[in-house]
Design an enzyme around this catalytic site. Structure first.
Site, PDB file in Angstrom:
ATOM      1  CB  CYS A 194     117.706 -35.751 -11.687  1.00  8.75           C
ATOM      2  SG  CYS A 194     116.558 -35.565  -9.730  1.00  8.75           S
ATOM      3  CG  HIS A 195     119.825 -33.975 -14.456  1.00  9.10           C
ATOM      4  ND1 HIS A 195     120.291 -34.469 -13.567  1.00  9.10           N
ATOM      5  CD2 HIS A 195     119.682 -33.202 -14.927  1.00  9.10           C
ATOM      6  CE1 HIS A 195     120.238 -33.073 -12.676  1.00  9.10           C
ATOM      7  NE2 HIS A 195     120.124 -31.915 -13.664  1.00  9.10           N
TER       8      HIS A 195
END
Length: 188
Positions: free
Chosen positions: A152-153
């Site tokens: 995701c990040h």
């Protein structure tokens, strides 16, 4: 000195009177209090978890099929749970990291059970925004530190599931668990 008996009360030894009205007030307040308890107790009791929720309060995991270097993903309280069987090389890599350089400083010993350092049990939820990191499944990206990688990040965790790079503020959470035998754990 003689006490006078009034028609609405009763004479006591010190001259004080207990009136019928006082008795009725005390009885009414007591009755109302018991009624409130009778209403509140079931209301609070209905907030307790149901039997099916209590059944999910713990999870037993069989470790016998997990080979060194392998990790599995299972569930605990409807969230992913990672169980990793660390190799001696992975343990050595985790031990040689200077804990003072870590964002959330913890040693591998603090994250495992005494005498069972090869078993790392963590929640499979990134501490940044709750995504599920990769690395527990066969062939998944384990990130540059060989542990877990959050797609995701971009948070990267090492072999001890400690945050090493990216926006995650903390290490992957180690839930409460205990060994029930050499090849089984009870989480929760």
């Amino acid at each position: 000195m003689a006490s006078v008996d009034h028609s609405d009360g009763q004479t006591l030894s010190g001259g004080e009177e207990v009136r019928r009205r006082d008795f009725i007030n005390i009885a009414a307040v007591s009755f109302a209090g018991m009624g409130a308890v009778a209403v509140v107790v079931p209301l609070i009791d209905q907030m307790n978890p149901s039997a099916d929720v209590l059944a999910l309060a713990s999870t037993e995991v069989d470790l016998s099929a997990i080979q060194p270097g392998q990790a599995i993903k299972t569930t605990f309280r409807s969230q992913p749970l990672f169980v990793r069987h660390l190799t001696p090389k992975e343990i050595a890599e985790a031990d040689k990291v200077d804990v003072a350089t870590l964002r959330d400083p913890q040693t591998l010993e603090e994250r495992t059970v005494d005498g069972k350092k090869q078993w790392l049990i963590t929640m499979g939820v990134c501490t940044h925004l709750g995504c599920v990191p990769l690395g527990a499944g066969e062939g998944e990206n384990r990130g540059e530190y060989g542990g877990y990688f959050c797609p995701c990040h971009g948070s990267s965790y090492d072999t001890a599931a400690r945050i090493r790079k990216g926006p995650a503020p903390k290490n992957l959470e180690v839930p409460e668990f205990k060994f029930t035998s050499d090849t089984a754990i009870l989480v929760g």
